[in-house]
Design an enzyme around this catalytic site. Sequence first.
Site: not given
Ligand SMILES: Nc1ncnc2c1ncn2[C@@H]1O[C@H](COP(=O)(O)OP(=O)(O)OP(=O)(O)O)[C@@H](O)[C@H]1O
Ligand SMILES: [Mg+2]
Length: 145
Positions: A45, A49, A104
């Site tokens: 995860e 990200n 996502r």
């Molecule tokens: N390393 C990162 N850099 C920039 N933005 C991030 C990063 N990690 C998370 N985010 C932001 O936080 C939001 C939520 O992250 P999260 O992992 O909970 O959900 P997701 O990645 O959108 O979906 P999923 O993990 O369920 O596939 C992301 O949609 C993004 O906008």
């Molecule tokens: Mg994610």
Amino acid sequence: MNRMEMHFDARIENEAFARTVAASFIAPLNPTMDELIEVKTIISEAVANAIIHGYNGQSEGQVYLRLETLDHELHIEVEDYGVGIQDINQACQPLYTTRQDLERSGMGMTIMDSLSDQMQIESIPEQGTKLVISKRFKHGSDSQA
Ligand SMILES: Nc1ncnc2c1ncn2[C@@H]1O[C@H](COP(=O)(O)OP(=O)(O)OP(=O)(O)O)[C@@H](O)[C@H]1O
Ligand SMILES: [Mg+2]
């Protein structure tokens, strides 16, 4: 204590590579199957990200993975020098995602938090994001202590 650090290109195939490295690294702690799956999920995860959101398809970006084991505790850092997070609280809300277009689900942060004993997020817009996670192993023994 045992430590490792590596960095790799922000290509999605490296998500599986990073989680395999982490699984090998923690093997001496004799984690249970559940613990092993939990660590692999956290790494997947966090790395996904960094690649998808942090670098947003710019595969020359570098993702940093650092692991440290001490007795029965694992310390994880996943860092990117990508776009950063504008609002960390909002990013941690279940179902919040900025990439609905990629289907996502917005659950990554929630999942990582629930599988960790501690999770900290440091992020500066336009500079990058660092996740710092610790996880204790309930079973197993550290043969390398
Ligand atoms: N390393 C990162 N850099 C920039 N933005 C991030 C990063 N990690 C998370 N985010 C932001 O936080 C939001 C939520 O992250 P999260 O992992 O909970 O959900 P997701 O990645 O959108 O979906 P999923 O993990 O369920 O596939 C992301 O949609 C993004 O906008
Ligand atoms: Mg994610």
